[in-house]
Design an enzyme around this catalytic site. Sequence first.
Site, PDB file in Angstrom:
ATOM      1  N   PHE A  48       3.371  19.648  -1.172  1.00  0.00           N
ATOM      2  CA  PHE A  48       3.518  18.242  -0.768  1.00  0.00           C
ATOM      3  C   PHE A  48       4.143  18.171   0.627  1.00  0.00           C
ATOM      4  O   PHE A  48       5.361  18.227   0.761  1.00  0.00           O
ATOM      5  CB  PHE A  48       4.411  17.563  -1.820  1.00  0.00           C
ATOM      6  CG  PHE A  48       4.605  16.085  -1.673  1.00  0.00           C
ATOM      7  CD1 PHE A  48       3.663  15.185  -2.147  1.00  0.00           C
ATOM      8  CD2 PHE A  48       5.767  15.572  -1.097  1.00  0.00           C
ATOM      9  CE1 PHE A  48       3.860  13.811  -2.052  1.00  0.00           C
ATOM     10  CE2 PHE A  48       5.968  14.195  -0.998  1.00  0.00           C
ATOM     11  CZ  PHE A  48       5.007  13.318  -1.476  1.00  0.00           C
ATOM     12  N   HIS A  94       0.822  -1.216   0.000  1.00  0.00           N
ATOM     13  CA  HIS A  94       0.000   0.000   0.000  1.00  0.00           C
ATOM     14  C   HIS A  94       0.855   1.266   0.000  1.00  0.00           C
ATOM     15  O   HIS A  94       0.519   2.258  -0.621  1.00  0.00           O
ATOM     16  CB  HIS A  94      -0.952   0.006   1.202  1.00  0.00           C
ATOM     17  CG  HIS A  94      -0.263   0.260   2.504  1.00  0.00           C
ATOM     18  ND1 HIS A  94       0.314  -0.741   3.260  1.00  0.00           N
ATOM     19  CD2 HIS A  94      -0.005   1.412   3.159  1.00  0.00           C
ATOM     20  CE1 HIS A  94       0.877  -0.211   4.331  1.00  0.00           C
ATOM     21  NE2 HIS A  94       0.711   1.097   4.297  1.00  0.00           N
TER      22      HIS A  94
HETATM   23  N1  RBF Z   1      -3.395   6.555   4.769  1.00  0.00           N
HETATM   24  C1  RBF Z   1      -2.412   7.299   5.304  1.00  0.00           C
HETATM   25  O1  RBF Z   1      -2.527   8.543   5.302  1.00  0.00           O
HETATM   26  N2  RBF Z   1      -1.290   6.742   5.845  1.00  0.00           N
HETATM   27  C2  RBF Z   1      -1.090   5.388   5.879  1.00  0.00           C
HETATM   28  O2  RBF Z   1      -0.061   4.935   6.392  1.00  0.00           O
HETATM   29  C3  RBF Z   1      -2.102   4.565   5.318  1.00  0.00           C
HETATM   30  N3  RBF Z   1      -1.970   3.210   5.304  1.00  0.00           N
HETATM   31  C4  RBF Z   1      -2.910   2.449   4.684  1.00  0.00           C
HETATM   32  C5  RBF Z   1      -2.747   1.059   4.604  1.00  0.00           C
HETATM   33  C6  RBF Z   1      -3.673   0.280   3.931  1.00  0.00           C
HETATM   34  C7  RBF Z   1      -3.447  -1.202   3.831  1.00  0.00           C
HETATM   35  C8  RBF Z   1      -4.823   0.893   3.358  1.00  0.00           C
HETATM   36  C9  RBF Z   1      -5.847   0.066   2.616  1.00  0.00           C
HETATM   37  C10 RBF Z   1      -5.006   2.250   3.474  1.00  0.00           C
HETATM   38  C11 RBF Z   1      -4.081   3.043   4.142  1.00  0.00           C
HETATM   39  N4  RBF Z   1      -4.260   4.432   4.224  1.00  0.00           N
HETATM   40  C12 RBF Z   1      -3.267   5.194   4.774  1.00  0.00           C
HETATM   41  C13 RBF Z   1      -5.528   5.060   3.843  1.00  0.00           C
HETATM   42  C14 RBF Z   1      -5.548   5.600   2.411  1.00  0.00           C
HETATM   43  O3  RBF Z   1      -4.803   6.812   2.329  1.00  0.00           O
HETATM   44  C15 RBF Z   1      -7.019   5.903   1.984  1.00  0.00           C
HETATM   45  O4  RBF Z   1      -7.618   6.748   2.926  1.00  0.00           O
HETATM   46  C16 RBF Z   1      -7.856   4.640   1.865  1.00  0.00           C
HETATM   47  O5  RBF Z   1      -7.192   3.682   1.058  1.00  0.00           O
HETATM   48  C17 RBF Z   1      -9.241   4.965   1.238  1.00  0.00           C
HETATM   49  O6  RBF Z   1      -9.112   5.508  -0.068  1.00  0.00           O
END
Ligand code: RBF
Length: 164
Positions: free
Chosen positions: A121, A96
């Site tokens: 950014f 991810h």
């Molecule tokens: N969003 C973040 O801002 N930081 C993260 O470390 C982060 N880790 C994620 C890990 C996984 C496995 C998933 C599925 C999503 C993660 N997201 C994270 C959320 C992502 O930015 C977003 O909000 C979601 O995927 C919904 O579109």
Amino acid sequence: MKKTNLSDHDPNQVPSGKDFRIGIAVAEWNKEITDALAAGALETLRRYDVAEDNIVLVHVPGSFELTSGADLMLRNDARLDAVICIGCVIQGETRHFDFICEAVSQGITNVALKHGKPVIFSLLTTNNTEQAQDRAGGKHGNKGVEGAVTALKMIALQRQLENK
Ligand code: RBF
């Protein structure tokens, strides 16, 4: 937690934001970190004279949503001069991390070019929480502060080039 590292920039080189209007989009994932980054950005905008009424802060669920968050802000507020995107992506066991970082960096670039305005950014992309804390008011300063300084400098550059 220390929220600023003002040695990172020379205050004399930072333009006044007296008549600037600036958006901040903050991701809710890793909230402790993104709140500290947002606090650094807010403190810096105020320090360089951006009026409270001219700071528009919104939250988006995760860093992946920063791109559409910034786009929505710019589409719905023609007076905004720039948007600072704040998020924190921490490496996990799956891929991810790469997908999110790639999408956000490309997405933010596209939004900036589409609107012809600076989109900043301020996304931490770290191996672990400690590295993020070090950059959110810890030993490596606060990347929110740097994002705010960058926004002020880019708006000033845009005005200079467009002779406003
Ligand atoms: N969003 C973040 O801002 N930081 C993260 O470390 C982060 N880790 C994620 C890990 C996984 C496995 C998933 C599925 C999503 C993660 N997201 C994270 C959320 C992502 O930015 C977003 O909000 C979601 O995927 C919904 O579109």
